[in-house]
Design a protein around this motif. Structure first.
Motif, short mmCIF file in Angstrom:
data_model
loop_
_atom_site.label_atom_id
_atom_site.label_comp_id
_atom_site.label_asym_id
_atom_site.label_seq_id
_atom_site.Cartn_x
_atom_site.Cartn_y
_atom_site.Cartn_z
N VAL A 1 0.84 -1.21 0.00
CA VAL A 1 0.00 0.00 0.00
C VAL A 1 0.87 1.26 0.00
CG1 VAL A 1 -1.64 1.36 1.36
CG2 VAL A 1 -1.99 -1.11 1.06
N GLY A 2 1.94 1.24 0.78
CA GLY A 2 2.84 2.38 0.80
C GLY A 2 3.48 2.63 -0.55
N GLU A 3 3.92 1.55 -1.22
CA GLU A 3 4.53 1.68 -2.54
C GLU A 3 3.53 2.25 -3.55
OE1 GLU A 3 6.25 -1.15 -6.17
OE2 GLU A 3 5.58 -2.06 -4.29
N LEU A 4 2.33 1.69 -3.59
CA LEU A 4 1.34 2.14 -4.57
C LEU A 4 0.88 3.56 -4.27
CD1 LEU A 4 -0.81 -1.11 -4.96
CD2 LEU A 4 1.05 -0.28 -6.43
N SER A 5 0.76 3.91 -3.00
CA SER A 5 0.35 5.27 -2.64
C SER A 5 1.39 6.29 -3.08
CB SER A 5 0.13 5.37 -1.13
OG SER A 5 -0.92 4.54 -0.70
N THR A 6 2.66 5.90 -3.00
CA THR A 6 3.74 6.81 -3.37
C THR A 6 3.85 6.97 -4.88
OG1 THR A 6 4.99 6.20 -1.39
CG2 THR A 6 6.24 7.18 -3.22
N ARG A 7 3.60 5.89 -5.62
CA ARG A 7 3.87 5.89 -7.05
C ARG A 7 2.65 6.12 -7.94
NH1 ARG A 7 7.28 0.64 -8.41
NH2 ARG A 7 7.39 1.74 -10.41
N SER A 8 1.44 6.06 -7.38
CA SER A 8 0.24 6.17 -8.21
C SER A 8 -0.78 7.10 -7.59
CB SER A 8 -0.38 4.78 -8.42
OG SER A 8 -1.65 4.88 -9.03
N ASP A 9 -1.07 8.20 -8.27
CA ASP A 9 -2.14 9.10 -7.83
C ASP A 9 -3.49 8.40 -7.88
OD1 ASP A 9 -0.32 11.14 -7.43
OD2 ASP A 9 -0.67 12.07 -9.39
N ASP A 10 -3.69 7.56 -8.92
CA ASP A 10 -4.96 6.84 -9.05
C ASP A 10 -5.20 5.94 -7.85
OD1 ASP A 10 -5.96 7.72 -11.64
OD2 ASP A 10 -4.24 6.66 -12.50
N PHE A 11 -4.15 5.27 -7.40
CA PHE A 11 -4.30 4.41 -6.22
C PHE A 11 -4.56 5.25 -4.97
CE2 PHE A 11 -2.77 2.31 -2.43
CZ PHE A 11 -3.36 1.06 -2.52
N ARG A 12 -3.78 6.28 -4.79
CA ARG A 12 -3.87 7.08 -3.57
C ARG A 12 -5.27 7.68 -3.41
NH1 ARG A 12 0.43 9.40 -4.38
NH2 ARG A 12 -0.32 11.29 -5.42
N THR A 13 -5.85 8.16 -4.50
CA THR A 13 -7.19 8.74 -4.44
C THR A 13 -8.22 7.69 -4.04
OG1 THR A 13 -6.65 10.38 -6.13
CG2 THR A 13 -8.99 9.90 -5.77
N ARG A 14 -8.11 6.51 -4.64
CA ARG A 14 -9.07 5.45 -4.32
C ARG A 14 -8.87 4.93 -2.89
NH1 ARG A 14 -8.46 5.26 -9.83
NH2 ARG A 14 -10.32 4.64 -11.02
N TRP A 15 -7.63 4.82 -2.45
CA TRP A 15 -7.37 4.31 -1.11
C TRP A 15 -8.00 5.22 -0.05
CZ3 TRP A 15 -6.01 -0.20 0.73
CH2 TRP A 15 -5.55 -0.30 2.05
N SER A 16 -7.97 6.51 -0.28
CA SER A 16 -8.49 7.46 0.69
C SER A 16 -10.01 7.41 0.79
CB SER A 16 -8.05 8.89 0.34
OG SER A 16 -8.62 9.31 -0.88
N ALA A 17 -10.68 6.77 -0.19
CA ALA A 17 -12.14 6.67 -0.16
C ALA A 17 -12.64 5.62 0.81
CB ALA A 17 -12.68 6.37 -1.56
N HIS A 18 -11.78 4.69 1.25
CA HIS A 18 -12.14 3.65 2.22
C HIS A 18 -13.27 2.75 1.74
CE1 HIS A 18 -9.67 4.77 5.79
NE2 HIS A 18 -9.58 5.90 5.11
N ASP A 19 -13.36 2.51 0.45
CA ASP A 19 -14.41 1.63 -0.07
C ASP A 19 -13.98 0.18 0.04
OD1 ASP A 19 -16.10 3.71 -0.73
OD2 ASP A 19 -15.29 3.92 -2.76
N VAL A 20 -14.92 -0.68 0.40
CA VAL A 20 -14.68 -2.12 0.47
C VAL A 20 -15.80 -2.81 -0.31
CG1 VAL A 20 -13.46 -2.06 2.67
CG2 VAL A 20 -15.94 -2.29 2.65
N ARG A 21 -15.57 -4.06 -0.68
CA ARG A 21 -16.62 -4.79 -1.38
C ARG A 21 -16.36 -6.28 -1.30
NH1 ARG A 21 -16.70 -3.40 -7.62
NH2 ARG A 21 -16.30 -1.29 -6.87
N LEU A 22 -17.45 -7.07 -1.47
CA LEU A 22 -17.32 -8.51 -1.63
C LEU A 22 -17.09 -8.79 -3.10
CD1 LEU A 22 -20.29 -9.62 0.68
CD2 LEU A 22 -17.85 -9.47 1.26
#
Length: 306
Positions: free
Chosen positions: A206-227
């Motif tokens: 998660v740290g690597e993807l957050s640092t290297r990808s704006d697309d990931f970082r934006t989605r991670w901050s949304a706290h969405d989960v799913r089955l």
């Protein structure tokens, strides 16, 4: 475990998604926050504002199932979000110690039992593979290796579907619905983080993807989960072209924390023929190896552009 920040951000993000109208409340003037106010959530959950504020600050340790259920109803959580809230509460007070999956070794250390690999190899009509909650592919049949040849072509992907999705430009061709795949990948990782907050390898990813990808970082901050157990997805493979495949994800009772995923095409469809062609290509000894990625795109065997 101190997961108060995770709890706070999850509850705040869920509260912000609910409009007064959805909750059956009047909108009223001068609303300075998106979604519901804390006082409104507290009223819907039949608890004091002070107590709800304490929960939203991250203090879930020792909270009863009755309170968690009332909170889930007030925030209109779906099944995946309810499970995530329960995981966060269990992690907060340590009650998950006996039920959480044992620490999963890295993919370089883990090897499938012979019987598992035999099972995968016996599935010849579609790609089949085993992944963990970090989205590492741990074992696969021959058709899955050919299907994900883009992923395996770059050592830096480390056979990780999330890393491929966000850091490899080839993923945007392989996934015609790239945004949907990106949403799903982050939701799977966020769900795993709630279920297994002690996974250092997951934190590192998660740290690597957050640092290297704006697309990931934006989605991670949304706290969405799913089955993510079944459905249909579209792909574009550099050898056989467009594929529309159904999938089933099965939790493995013998290997807690691992999922067996099998893809299949509709009988008689062009995608079924595409999988047959892919299987033939994979089984041909002289089949060309996947070409290296470049910023200019990929070429198919024989020189044709994808």
């Amino acid at each position: 475990m101190d997961n108060r920040e995770e709890v706070r951000e999850f509850l705040t993000s869920r509260r912000a998604k609910i409009t007064p109208g959805q909750a059956g409340l009047p909108a009223g003037p001068r609303r300075r926050v998106p979604g519901l106010r804390r006082s409104e959530v507290a009223a819907l959950a039949d608890m004091s504002v002070e107590y709800y504020a304490k929960l939203e600050r991250g203090s879930l340790a020792g909270v009863s199932p009755t309170v968690l259920e009332a909170l889930a109803r007030a925030l209109r959580l779906d099944d995946a979000e309810r499970a995530h809230l329960l995981n966060l509460a269990q992690a907060a007070d340590g009650s998950d110690a006996l039920t959480r999956p044992r620490r999963r070794r890295t993919k370089d250390q883990w090897r499938p039992h012979r019987s598992l690999q035999w099972t995968l190899d016996a599935i010849t009509a579609g790609p089949a593979f085993v992944r963990n909650g970090r989205m590492d592919i741990l074992a696969a049949n021959q058709l899955a290796l050919a299907f994900y040849s883009d992923l395996y072509a770059v050592p830096g992907n480390q056979a990780n579907l999330a890393r491929f999705n966000f850091l490899d430009p080839a993923s945007r061709r392989f996934y015609p619905d790239w945004d949907l795949f990106a949403d799903v990948a982050v939701a799977i990782l966020r769900t795993e983080a709630g279920r297994n907050p002690y996974d250092k390898d997951l934190h590192d990813l998660v740290g690597e993807l957050s640092t290297r990808s704006d697309d990931f970082r934006t989605r991670w901050s949304a706290h969405d989960v799913r089955l993510h157990g079944s459905g249909t997805k579209r792909f574009h493979h550099h050898v056989v072209g467009d594929l529309t495949l159904a999938f089933e994800g099965l939790e493995m009772a013998a290997e807690p924390g691992l999922t067996l995923t099998v893809y299949a095409a509709e009988p008689g469809s062009a995608s079924e023929e595409g999988l047959r062609l892919l299987a033939s290509w994979a089984a041909t000894p002289q089949a060309p190896a996947p070409l290296p990625h470049s910023t200019e795109g990929r070429t198919r065997p024989g020189g044709a552009n994808p």
